[in-house]
Design a protein around this motif. Structure first.
Motif, PDB file in Angstrom:
ATOM      1  N   ASP A 111       0.861  -1.172   0.000  1.00 22.32           N
ATOM      2  CA  ASP A 111       0.000   0.000   0.000  1.00 22.32           C
ATOM      3  C   ASP A 111       0.906   1.232   0.000  1.00 22.32           C
ATOM      4  O   ASP A 111       2.128   1.114   0.097  1.00 22.32           O
ATOM      5  CB  ASP A 111      -0.948  -0.006   1.207  1.00 22.32           C
ATOM      6  N   ALA A 112       0.342   2.402  -0.141  1.00 25.48           N
ATOM      7  CA  ALA A 112       1.130   3.637  -0.270  1.00 25.48           C
ATOM      8  C   ALA A 112       1.981   3.925   0.966  1.00 25.48           C
ATOM      9  O   ALA A 112       3.058   4.509   0.866  1.00 25.48           O
ATOM     10  CB  ALA A 112       0.215   4.821  -0.571  1.00 25.48           C
ATOM     11  N   SER A 113       1.539   3.505   2.142  1.00 21.66           N
ATOM     12  CA  SER A 113       2.283   3.792   3.372  1.00 21.66           C
ATOM     13  C   SER A 113       3.256   2.671   3.743  1.00 21.66           C
ATOM     14  O   SER A 113       3.973   2.790   4.727  1.00 21.66           O
ATOM     15  CB  SER A 113       1.306   4.004   4.531  1.00 21.66           C
ATOM     16  N   TYR A 132       1.282  -2.415   4.655  1.00 22.43           N
ATOM     17  CA  TYR A 132       0.930  -3.741   4.163  1.00 22.43           C
ATOM     18  C   TYR A 132       1.808  -4.014   2.950  1.00 22.43           C
ATOM     19  O   TYR A 132       1.839  -3.222   2.006  1.00 22.43           O
ATOM     20  CB  TYR A 132      -0.544  -3.797   3.753  1.00 22.43           C
ATOM     21  N   TYR A 133       2.530  -5.137   2.975  1.00 20.69           N
ATOM     22  CA  TYR A 133       3.412  -5.440   1.856  1.00 20.69           C
ATOM     23  C   TYR A 133       3.659  -6.942   1.750  1.00 20.69           C
ATOM     24  O   TYR A 133       3.438  -7.696   2.699  1.00 20.69           O
ATOM     25  CB  TYR A 133       4.751  -4.706   1.998  1.00 20.69           C
ATOM     26  N   GLY A 134       4.119  -7.340   0.595  1.00 22.02           N
ATOM     27  CA  GLY A 134       4.486  -8.732   0.375  1.00 22.02           C
ATOM     28  C   GLY A 134       5.430  -8.833  -0.798  1.00 22.02           C
ATOM     29  O   GLY A 134       5.407  -7.999  -1.708  1.00 22.02           O
ATOM     30  N   ASN A 182      -0.184  -8.592   7.705  1.00 18.87           N
ATOM     31  CA  ASN A 182      -1.345  -8.114   8.474  1.00 18.87           C
ATOM     32  C   ASN A 182      -2.676  -8.320   7.758  1.00 18.87           C
ATOM     33  O   ASN A 182      -3.597  -7.518   7.915  1.00 18.87           O
ATOM     34  CB  ASN A 182      -1.173  -6.640   8.852  1.00 18.87           C
ATOM     35  N   GLN A 183      -2.751  -9.360   6.934  1.00 16.50           N
ATOM     36  CA  GLN A 183      -3.963  -9.677   6.177  1.00 16.50           C
ATOM     37  C   GLN A 183      -4.457  -8.470   5.382  1.00 16.50           C
ATOM     38  O   GLN A 183      -5.653  -8.205   5.289  1.00 16.50           O
ATOM     39  CB  GLN A 183      -5.056 -10.202   7.109  1.00 16.50           C
ATOM     40  N   GLY A 184      -3.514  -7.758   4.773  1.00 15.34           N
ATOM     41  CA  GLY A 184      -3.850  -6.499   4.110  1.00 15.34           C
ATOM     42  C   GLY A 184      -3.946  -6.514   2.602  1.00 15.34           C
ATOM     43  O   GLY A 184      -3.742  -5.478   1.973  1.00 15.34           O
ATOM     44  N   THR A 224      -2.086  -1.084  -3.187  1.00 12.08           N
ATOM     45  CA  THR A 224      -2.334  -0.125  -4.271  1.00 12.08           C
ATOM     46  C   THR A 224      -1.213  -0.114  -5.300  1.00 12.08           C
ATOM     47  O   THR A 224      -1.366   0.486  -6.343  1.00 12.08           O
ATOM     48  CB  THR A 224      -2.500   1.311  -3.712  1.00 12.08           C
ATOM     49  N   GLN A 225      -0.092  -0.768  -4.996  1.00 11.85           N
ATOM     50  CA  GLN A 225       1.052  -0.763  -5.895  1.00 11.85           C
ATOM     51  C   GLN A 225       1.603  -2.174  -6.054  1.00 11.85           C
ATOM     52  O   GLN A 225       1.845  -2.857  -5.042  1.00 11.85           O
ATOM     53  CB  GLN A 225       2.162   0.136  -5.361  1.00 11.85           C
TER      54      GLN A 225
END
Length: 78
Positions: free
Chosen positions: A31-33, A36-38, A64-66, A71-72
């Protein structure tokens, strides 16, 4: 039931070389912040003919199940 940590990324990769090869692709999603990443790396099991392309789906686990917040997505293949 859909796992809220899993993000399915559809990848289309073309072999621009002169010989068949099985590429390895790295997928980064966040995500932008960056809360949440993988990251995942996948190698196609079947070689792609020179000049041809393949489409496959890679499942990336997001922290974190995000998965819904991603978004990217960046894909790099070699």
């Amino acid at each position: 039931m859909i796992d809220p940590a899993d993000l399915a990324v559809t990848i289309r990769v073309r072999n621009t070389g002169h010989q068949a090869g099985a590429p390895t692709c790295q997928v980064q999603a966040q995500d932008a912040s960056y809360a949440y990443y993988g990251v995942d790396e996948a190698t196609l099991s079947n070689p792609i003919r020179a000049g041809a392309f393949a489409v496959y789906v890679d499942n990336v686990t997001i922290t974190n199940q995000g998965a819904q917040y991603v978004t990217q997505v960046t894909v790099s293949c070699h």
